[in-house]
Design an enzyme around this catalytic site. Structure first.
Site, PDB file in Angstrom:
ATOM      1  N   TYR A 555      33.303  50.608 -30.516  1.00 30.38           N
ATOM      2  CA  TYR A 555      34.653  50.452 -30.039  1.00 30.38           C
ATOM      3  C   TYR A 555      35.670  51.464 -30.899  1.00 30.38           C
ATOM      4  O   TYR A 555      36.879  50.931 -31.225  1.00 30.38           O
ATOM      5  CB  TYR A 555      35.157  48.943 -29.958  1.00 30.38           C
ATOM      6  CG  TYR A 555      34.164  48.311 -29.445  1.00 30.38           C
ATOM      7  CD1 TYR A 555      33.241  48.184 -28.562  1.00 30.38           C
ATOM      8  CD2 TYR A 555      33.755  46.982 -30.548  1.00 30.38           C
ATOM      9  CE1 TYR A 555      32.170  47.275 -28.590  1.00 30.38           C
ATOM     10  CE2 TYR A 555      32.491  46.124 -30.370  1.00 30.38           C
ATOM     11  CZ  TYR A 555      31.725  46.452 -29.223  1.00 30.38           C
ATOM     12  OH  TYR A 555      30.887  45.594 -28.776  1.00 30.38           O
ATOM     13  N   HIS A 556      35.604  52.703 -30.642  1.00 34.20           N
ATOM     14  CA  HIS A 556      36.410  53.740 -31.204  1.00 34.20           C
ATOM     15  C   HIS A 556      36.789  54.556 -30.023  1.00 34.20           C
ATOM     16  O   HIS A 556      36.799  55.937 -30.382  1.00 34.20           O
ATOM     17  CB  HIS A 556      35.739  54.677 -32.230  1.00 34.20           C
ATOM     18  CG  HIS A 556      35.447  53.698 -33.368  1.00 34.20           C
ATOM     19  ND1 HIS A 556      34.503  54.121 -34.481  1.00 34.20           N
ATOM     20  CD2 HIS A 556      35.797  52.432 -34.076  1.00 34.20           C
ATOM     21  CE1 HIS A 556      34.327  53.131 -35.324  1.00 34.20           C
ATOM     22  NE2 HIS A 556      35.250  52.286 -34.861  1.00 34.20           N
ATOM     23  N   PRO A 557      37.446  54.237 -28.875  1.00 34.83           N
ATOM     24  CA  PRO A 557      37.870  55.228 -27.982  1.00 34.83           C
ATOM     25  C   PRO A 557      39.268  55.933 -28.547  1.00 34.83           C
ATOM     26  O   PRO A 557      40.131  55.260 -29.160  1.00 34.83           O
ATOM     27  CB  PRO A 557      38.132  54.326 -26.804  1.00 34.83           C
ATOM     28  CG  PRO A 557      38.518  53.055 -27.375  1.00 34.83           C
ATOM     29  CD  PRO A 557      37.681  52.689 -28.513  1.00 34.83           C
TER      30      PRO A 557
END
Length: 625
Positions: A555-557
């Site tokens: 979850y590193h957008p």
């Protein structure tokens, strides 16, 4: 507050996380959680932020989103005593469950989470092992944002990341220029780190290693040495190497950006924080192209607040482009499809980047040394945490070690690694129901691949692709702000991403094969995914099939409001984070990264908030000390 009431307040929250609140901690009774709550209230010197009920008609600055960057921006701007600042957050406040580091997974898919999902792929397949061929994308809908949901890992990225930003025309964003902002935030509690030139003390954000770890963490470091890597502070001068995880924790509890930056200044009269306030649109004068304020929904009513100086969007790599496009800022043809008047035709929502890896890469050992639910979620463990702020519950989401390694595709210098390892002495079977809920893994896949390991001792490495070449988009589905946008990450559309990640997986296999791990007779779990049985284990085809099935993101957008000079046709904001084509409007969050950093994104996002605050002060004539 009575013990019964304290336990009840936590149990009520737990009901939102699990069908049965009494099972949230396995064998830990609810009354132990009550004790935890009472201890938390008695020892935490910083009371929670005040949720202002009466919002003024106008403020100097309106900050949208109280997450990893927005909490920083609001705190720092309110340091100027004659400025008024309003922070609008769509969610509520964090609580006692979110504070416990080892329970980070329980906040995902809860009321703290926007609960986004990727759009099913149409071409290059990914997330095939997940329900609906969709990956869950948790994003924080809470004061503190995703710093309340994450595993608290503190990683800054690589020197070359920021130097590349600067080389591409982003003046002021080289490594030497951003390092002071990392140091400004930090209060490092490990003396051997704090006394180096790459760490500092006295900042709002507490950083330290977890006070507890399993024996396998030492094996992980020894394995790195056997493979020719140094054990070092990967946030220091050199990134390549193995390390124990550094995290944003304080007194054994999570240190979110809300706890770090907002609680100490909660009584500032010029800072208002309005929770449960979802911004739907930036209001822009169509003639002057100046941002005037924002519309937001609170208590089921539409409100408007005016920004006398600026609106700052810190809603994240999904939220910020979503709000911009709803406001008429974005690709002309796309906005016209939704009958949205175009005020600035720029590439909002393009350039989406995310770190991607192979989930479920599991290894089996013979000794009872791994992090299992039955072993570590016990009354004794709970009491050690409550009374001493130590023990297994301080584990950083189970991630005990990190490594940055070079595949054969990495730059020859070896100073810009292309794979990151997250080492955890546990696996999907440590709490299968919760892990399956978080990942969306299909029951058929779990029952075939992982259920046979139910009583085994297992550990895992998540090999993560640090600089993906595949990029995606955030696009509107509707002009209705309540309709989530399309999230199209386009994972694995570039063949080099598959090749680099495959090499990273093989280095992970080599970690297991070292003498350090062979003392525990470590070996890979080799049951293939149902859709990959036709391929032999450890062939290129096998690993590509596996990563397209258990596609795993932590979850590193980033990068959907790209920062760049005016000569860059893909840029959305300039190097001072001002939106092109619209005045009095900036973006300050992970969406402005021109390229994703080589490591976890929370610390860099906090840095962006720090640097943005100083730039805003400078642009309005405030001297920076």
């Amino acid at each position: 507050m009575s013990l019964l009431m304290a336990a009840g307040s936590v149990a009520n929250f737990a009901a939102g996380l699990s069908a049965n609140p009494f099972t949230i901690l396995g064998l830990v009774p609810v009354f132990a959680i009550g004790l935890l709550y009472m201890n938390y209230v008695s020892v935490d010197p910083e009371a929670h932020p005040i949720n202002v009920m009466k919002i003024q008609p106008a403020y100097d600055f309106v900050v949208v989103g109280g997450g990893s960057a927005g909490a920083v921006v609001a705190s720092r701007l309110s340091e100027v005593s004659n400025w008024t600042v309003l922070l609008l957050e769509a969610g509520g406040d964090e609580n006692e469950i979110s504070d416990i580091p080892s329970l980070s997974g329980y906040t995902q898919m809860s009321q703290f989470d926007w609960m986004y999902k990727t759009t099913p792929p149409s071409d290059s397949p990914y997330c095939l092992a997940m329900l609906g061929d969709q990956c869950n994308w948790p994003r924080g809908k809470v004061l503190g944002g995703s710093s309340v949901l994450n595993a608290m890992i503190y990683v800054r990225g690589n020197r070359h990341d920021y130097d590349r930003w600067a080389e591409q025309g982003n003046e002021g964003w080289s490594y030497d220029e951003v390092l002071p902002y990392f140091l400004k935030s930090e209060d490092n509690r490990n003396p051997y780190l704090a006394r180096t030139a790459y760490h500092s003390t006295g900042g709002y954000l507490t950083v330290q290693e977890s006070p507890w770890r399993t024996p396998l963490s030492i094996a992980f470091l020894q394995a790195g040495r056997e493979l020719g890597y140094k054990v070092r502070d990967c946030n220091g001068k050199h990134q390549t190497g193995f390390m124990l995880s550094q995290g944003t924790i304080r007194r054994g509890s999570r240190c979110s950006t809300a706890k770090a930056f907002l609680r100490p200044v909660r009584t500032r009269r010029n800072l208002h924080i309005a929770m449960f306030s979802q911004v739907t649109k930036v209001i822009i004068d169509p003639k002057t192209k100046m941002a005037k304020g924002v519309n937001f929904v609170r208590d089921n009513r539409l409100h408007y607040v005016r920004a006398k100086r600026e609106v700052i969007l810190s809603a994240g790599a999904i939220g910020s482009p979503h709000i911009l496009m709803l406001s008429g800022i974005g690709p002309k043809e796309h906005l016209e499809e939704h009958n949205i008047p175009v005020l600035s035709d720029i590439k909002v929502g393009h350039n989406l980047q995310d770190h991607i890896g192979l989930g479920g890469l599991t290894f089996i050992v013979d000794d009872p040394v791994t992090f299992t639910k039955t072993r570590y979620q016990t009354m004794a463990v709970a009491m050690e945490y409550i009374l001493k702020e130590k023990g297994p519950m301080t584990s950083l989401g189970g991630v005990e070690g990190l490594a940055f390694v070079n595949t054969k595709y990495a730059p020859e210098s070896g100073s810009w690694p292309d794979i990151q390892f997250h080492f955890a002495p546990s696996s999907i079977n440590s709490d299968p129901d919760q892990v399956r809920k978080i990942t969306g893994l299909r029951d058929s896949v779990y029952n075939t691949v992982y259920k046979p390991l139910k009583n085994a001792e297992t550990w895992t490495i998540l090999p993560l692709l640090l600089r993906p070449r595949s990029t995606g988009w955030i696009r509107l589905r509707s002009r209705d702000p309540n309709v989530y946008p399309d999230i199209i990450p386009n994972y694995f559309t570039h063949v080099k991403d598959i090749q680099v990640l495959t090499e990273g997986i093989r280095i992970a296999l080599n970690v297991s094969a070292t003498k350090a791990f062979q003392r525990f007779r470590s070996r890979p779990h080799m049951i293939p995914f149902p859709g990959c049985r036709q391929y032999a284990f450890d062939t290129d085809e096998y690993w590509e099939c596996s990563m397209r099935h258990f596609t795993f993101t932590i979850y590193h957008p980033t990068s959907t409001c790209k920062m760049g000079p005016s000569t860059d046709p893909d840029s959305v904001v300039d190097p001072r984070l001002r939106v092109y084509g619209v005045g009095k409007l900036r973006v300050a969050d992970a969406s402005i990264m021109p390229h994703i950093v080589s490591g976890n994104t929370n610390a860099p996002t906090i840095m962006i908030g720090e640097k943005a605050s100083d730039m805003i002060k400078e642009d309005w004539g405030v001297l920076i000390s």
